[in-house]
Design a protein around this motif. Sequence first.
Motif, PDB file in Angstrom:
ATOM      1  N   ASN A 171       0.454  -1.518  -0.134  1.00 45.12           N
ATOM      2  CA  ASN A 171      -0.067   0.194   0.080  1.00 45.12           C
ATOM      3  C   ASN A 171       0.877   1.105  -0.441  1.00 45.12           C
ATOM      4  O   ASN A 171       0.908   2.491  -1.346  1.00 45.12           O
ATOM      5  N   LYS A 172       2.282   1.279   0.811  1.00 46.48           N
ATOM      6  CA  LYS A 172       2.606   2.624   0.443  1.00 46.48           C
ATOM      7  C   LYS A 172       3.752   2.552  -0.087  1.00 46.48           C
ATOM      8  O   LYS A 172       3.857   3.661  -1.227  1.00 46.48           O
ATOM      9  N   ILE A 173       3.794   1.302  -1.367  1.00 44.21           N
ATOM     10  CA  ILE A 173       4.706   1.739  -2.791  1.00 44.21           C
ATOM     11  C   ILE A 173       3.209   1.998  -3.190  1.00 44.21           C
ATOM     12  O   ILE A 173       3.991   2.861  -4.287  1.00 44.21           O
ATOM     13  N   VAL A 174       2.392   1.196  -3.546  1.00 42.05           N
ATOM     14  CA  VAL A 174       1.418   2.349  -4.217  1.00 42.05           C
ATOM     15  C   VAL A 174       1.449   3.838  -4.024  1.00 42.05           C
ATOM     16  O   VAL A 174       0.721   3.764  -5.014  1.00 42.05           O
ATOM     17  N   GLY A 175       1.243   4.077  -2.565  1.00 42.22           N
ATOM     18  CA  GLY A 175       0.757   5.538  -2.635  1.00 42.22           C
ATOM     19  C   GLY A 175       1.787   6.306  -3.050  1.00 42.22           C
ATOM     20  O   GLY A 175       1.256   7.488  -3.496  1.00 42.22           O
ATOM     21  N   ASN A 176       2.211   5.519  -2.772  1.00 42.99           N
ATOM     22  CA  ASN A 176       3.668   6.430  -3.076  1.00 42.99           C
ATOM     23  C   ASN A 176       4.522   6.622  -4.621  1.00 42.99           C
ATOM     24  O   ASN A 176       4.248   7.492  -5.216  1.00 42.99           O
ATOM     25  N   GLY A 177       3.742   5.538  -5.501  1.00 47.24           N
ATOM     26  CA  GLY A 177       3.809   5.372  -6.996  1.00 47.24           C
ATOM     27  C   GLY A 177       3.223   7.093  -7.479  1.00 47.24           C
ATOM     28  O   GLY A 177       3.295   7.551  -8.348  1.00 47.24           O
ATOM     29  N   ASP A 262      -5.659  12.935  -2.312  1.00 41.54           N
ATOM     30  CA  ASP A 262      -6.191  12.414  -1.052  1.00 41.54           C
ATOM     31  C   ASP A 262      -5.902  10.619  -1.237  1.00 41.54           C
ATOM     32  O   ASP A 262      -6.006   9.962  -0.521  1.00 41.54           O
ATOM     33  N   PHE A 263      -6.191   9.638  -2.429  1.00 35.95           N
ATOM     34  CA  PHE A 263      -6.919   8.457  -2.333  1.00 35.95           C
ATOM     35  C   PHE A 263      -5.050   8.039  -2.275  1.00 35.95           C
ATOM     36  O   PHE A 263      -4.673   6.955  -1.218  1.00 35.95           O
ATOM     37  N   SER A 264      -3.835   8.582  -2.731  1.00 36.93           N
ATOM     38  CA  SER A 264      -2.728   8.198  -2.610  1.00 36.93           C
ATOM     39  C   SER A 264      -2.460   8.177  -1.150  1.00 36.93           C
ATOM     40  O   SER A 264      -1.746   7.063  -0.647  1.00 36.93           O
ATOM     41  N   VAL A 265      -2.348   9.784  -0.046  1.00 36.50           N
ATOM     42  CA  VAL A 265      -2.339   9.428   1.314  1.00 36.50           C
ATOM     43  C   VAL A 265      -3.365   8.451   1.246  1.00 36.50           C
ATOM     44  O   VAL A 265      -2.600   7.523   2.996  1.00 36.50           O
ATOM     45  N   ASP A 266      -4.587   8.493   1.390  1.00 34.10           N
ATOM     46  CA  ASP A 266      -5.702   7.182   2.000  1.00 34.10           C
ATOM     47  C   ASP A 266      -4.797   5.787   2.275  1.00 34.10           C
ATOM     48  O   ASP A 266      -4.677   5.362   3.054  1.00 34.10           O
ATOM     49  N   LEU A 267      -4.164   5.550   0.881  1.00 38.71           N
ATOM     50  CA  LEU A 267      -3.520   4.026   0.711  1.00 38.71           C
ATOM     51  C   LEU A 267      -2.252   3.925   2.098  1.00 38.71           C
ATOM     52  O   LEU A 267      -2.172   2.955   2.115  1.00 38.71           O
ATOM     53  N   LYS A 268      -1.609   5.202   1.686  1.00 38.16           N
ATOM     54  CA  LYS A 268      -0.510   4.860   2.866  1.00 38.16           C
ATOM     55  C   LYS A 268      -0.740   5.150   3.767  1.00 38.16           C
ATOM     56  O   LYS A 268       0.075   4.745   4.617  1.00 38.16           O
ATOM     57  N   GLU A 269      -1.484   5.858   4.098  1.00 39.09           N
ATOM     58  CA  GLU A 269      -1.863   5.985   5.951  1.00 39.09           C
ATOM     59  C   GLU A 269      -3.306   5.283   6.313  1.00 39.09           C
ATOM     60  O   GLU A 269      -3.416   4.550   7.365  1.00 39.09           O
ATOM     61  N   ASP A 270      -3.892   4.785   6.115  1.00 36.22           N
ATOM     62  CA  ASP A 270      -5.335   3.578   5.829  1.00 36.22           C
ATOM     63  C   ASP A 270      -4.928   2.651   6.306  1.00 36.22           C
ATOM     64  O   ASP A 270      -4.863   1.508   5.283  1.00 36.22           O
ATOM     65  N   PRO A 271      -4.760   1.808   7.545  1.00 36.08           N
ATOM     66  CA  PRO A 271      -4.419   0.488   8.181  1.00 36.08           C
ATOM     67  C   PRO A 271      -5.953  -0.208   6.843  1.00 36.08           C
ATOM     68  O   PRO A 271      -4.999  -1.879   6.746  1.00 36.08           O
ATOM     69  N   TRP A 273      -6.577  -0.391   3.482  1.00 43.14           N
ATOM     70  CA  TRP A 273      -5.362  -0.850   2.677  1.00 43.14           C
ATOM     71  C   TRP A 273      -4.734  -1.060   2.616  1.00 43.14           C
ATOM     72  O   TRP A 273      -4.081  -1.880   1.860  1.00 43.14           O
ATOM     73  N   GLU A 274      -3.954  -1.013   4.156  1.00 40.60           N
ATOM     74  CA  GLU A 274      -2.294  -2.409   4.380  1.00 40.60           C
ATOM     75  C   GLU A 274      -3.568  -3.409   4.507  1.00 40.60           C
ATOM     76  O   GLU A 274      -2.451  -4.317   3.766  1.00 40.60           O
ATOM     77  N   GLU A 275      -4.149  -3.764   4.577  1.00 41.07           N
ATOM     78  CA  GLU A 275      -4.601  -5.020   5.047  1.00 41.07           C
ATOM     79  C   GLU A 275      -5.145  -6.029   3.819  1.00 41.07           C
ATOM     80  O   GLU A 275      -5.524  -6.989   3.322  1.00 41.07           O
ATOM     81  N   GLU A 276      -5.624  -5.376   2.700  1.00 46.92           N
ATOM     82  CA  GLU A 276      -6.445  -5.140   1.212  1.00 46.92           C
ATOM     83  C   GLU A 276      -5.426  -5.930   0.834  1.00 46.92           C
ATOM     84  O   GLU A 276      -4.795  -6.730  -0.090  1.00 46.92           O
ATOM     85  N   PHE A 277      -4.553  -5.197   0.934  1.00 47.39           N
ATOM     86  CA  PHE A 277      -3.184  -5.176  -0.152  1.00 47.39           C
ATOM     87  C   PHE A 277      -2.036  -6.793   0.825  1.00 47.39           C
ATOM     88  O   PHE A 277      -1.451  -6.800  -0.411  1.00 47.39           O
ATOM     89  N   ILE A 279      -3.890  -9.078   2.033  1.00 49.03           N
ATOM     90  CA  ILE A 279      -4.481 -10.421   1.009  1.00 49.03           C
ATOM     91  C   ILE A 279      -4.109 -10.252  -0.297  1.00 49.03           C
ATOM     92  O   ILE A 279      -4.086 -12.105  -0.774  1.00 49.03           O
ATOM     93  N   ILE A 280      -4.326  -9.083  -1.179  1.00 45.06           N
ATOM     94  CA  ILE A 280      -4.314  -9.423  -2.506  1.00 45.06           C
ATOM     95  C   ILE A 280      -2.338  -9.879  -2.873  1.00 45.06           C
ATOM     96  O   ILE A 280      -2.109 -11.367  -3.027  1.00 45.06           O
ATOM     97  N   LYS A 281      -1.187  -9.783  -1.686  1.00 44.74           N
ATOM     98  CA  LYS A 281      -0.051 -10.243  -1.802  1.00 44.74           C
ATOM     99  C   LYS A 281       0.131 -11.592  -1.664  1.00 44.74           C
ATOM    100  O   LYS A 281       0.959 -12.229  -2.375  1.00 44.74           O
ATOM    101  N   ASN A 282      -0.786 -12.018  -0.072  1.00 44.69           N
ATOM    102  CA  ASN A 282      -0.447 -13.697  -0.170  1.00 44.69           C
ATOM    103  C   ASN A 282      -1.128 -14.682  -0.821  1.00 44.69           C
ATOM    104  O   ASN A 282      -1.388 -15.336  -1.032  1.00 44.69           O
ATOM    105  N   ASP A 283      -2.519 -13.979  -1.944  1.00 48.24           N
ATOM    106  CA  ASP A 283      -2.357 -14.468  -2.914  1.00 48.24           C
ATOM    107  C   ASP A 283      -2.201 -14.741  -3.730  1.00 48.24           C
ATOM    108  O   ASP A 283      -2.164 -16.347  -4.765  1.00 48.24           O
ATOM    109  N   LEU A 284      -1.739 -13.832  -4.394  1.00 51.31           N
ATOM    110  CA  LEU A 284      -0.942 -14.094  -5.378  1.00 51.31           C
ATOM    111  C   LEU A 284       0.675 -14.706  -5.277  1.00 51.31           C
ATOM    112  O   LEU A 284       1.602 -15.610  -6.107  1.00 51.31           O
ATOM    113  N   LEU A 285       1.075 -14.577  -3.722  1.00 52.72           N
ATOM    114  CA  LEU A 285       2.603 -15.256  -3.790  1.00 52.72           C
ATOM    115  C   LEU A 285       2.480 -16.855  -2.582  1.00 52.72           C
ATOM    116  O   LEU A 285       3.219 -16.322  -1.662  1.00 52.72           O
ATOM    117  N   LYS A 286       1.112 -17.531  -2.886  1.00 55.07           N
ATOM    118  CA  LYS A 286       0.793 -18.511  -2.192  1.00 55.07           C
ATOM    119  C   LYS A 286       2.256 -19.523  -2.226  1.00 55.07           C
ATOM    120  O   LYS A 286       3.190 -19.403  -3.617  1.00 55.07           O
TER     121      LYS A 286
END
Length: 414
Positions: A171-177, A262-271, A273-277, A279-286
């Motif tokens: 989430n921080k990588i995407v938000g920073n991007g 605002d969306f980029s800040v929300d991605l980095k700071e809202d927990p 989004w951290e959980e959402e990403f 889940i995505i990461k764990n699903d992709l990297l099983k």
Amino acid sequence: MNDEAKRKQLRKYKAFATGLFLLMAAIFIATTLLQKNVDSHWVGYVRAFSEAAMVGALADWFAVTALFRHPLGLPIPHTNLIENSKERLGDNLGSFVVSNFLSPQNIRPYMMKLKISGFVGEWLSKEKNQEILIKNLSDIVLDILNKLDDTAVSQFISKKVQEMTDDIKLNKIVGNGIGYIIEKNDHQRMVTNLSAQIKNYILENDELIKERVKKGSYTFIPSFVDNKIADKIATGLSDFFREIEEDPRHEIRNLITQKIHDFSVDLKEDPKWEEEFKIIKNDLLKGDKLNEYSNDIWVSIKNTLKNELQEEDSSLKKYISKNLNEFSENLKTDANLQNKIDDWIRVTAYKYILRNTHQFGNLISSTVGNWQGKELSEKLELEVGKDLQFIRVNGTLVGGLVGLVIYTIAHFFL
């Protein structure tokens, strides 16, 4: 000179020294017999010379022979010295070499003269040498690739990817991007393209707008009115999106920019989004998927490398050759680079030699110590035996002269 030539030379000088002894023995016998029948002073002098010469020859023969073997095969104490002392000889020889040849003060002058960079640059500048180097490197890498266990390598890649991604917060990588895109104002091109596409879609589908207006209109309203309303809607919407497309400071652009920020800040700071990403990461990297990805990556890399290394004019080989040419030219012309490389080689070689001088001593000691005693004696005799035969010759002559002097003193003064 090979060993066989050295053996022939040694036999030649041994025969000369022994022949001189036999000559003195023959003279002694002859003068002894002659002295019984002839009363002449010179016979006594010759006999004294030959007698002492034989003694000197025998004494030096014994001394020289005692170095390498037992004289006449008799186990006389303190003979066969080299075979009996080979271990001590090896230790002393190793210590002598280390102390006298590998000391810092002896090594440093030679290290300071080392200039490898110019030689390497000149060697690499020749096309034939480059081809040899590239071929040898290619063969080595190909051999390594063929011997590697694909399963082990893919598992290694999978493990390292897992370790690297465990602490990565997507989430921080995407938000920073997204924040970086806004900072560079690159999102404006996307807004411009999207506005143009929407405008063109409206203009190209005005019939669809008319149908939608008629569908939502009342039955008592004439069709031409509905069409007029649809034209106004289409024209208004297309003009609106044209304004967004053409005006870089349009308020909608500013609003979109703010929303994306605002969306980029929300991605980095809202927990959330951290959980959402996560889940995505764990699903992709099983485990199974990650192993599959890793295997595909490794097989692709391996096959690409093998093809590049096996082809004569591959892109990889051309790239290596191009860089070798540049490097060799720099080595020949860049004095600063030459000094850096030569200094590094000197310092590294100097430190390595000093750090491992005891290993050189141990090598000499163990090599000499592991030789068979007879073999060591033969090796040393081949190297120095010729010169030692002159000791026998000198002993014969010096002994004879000493005997002659003693005989003369005794005859005239005693």
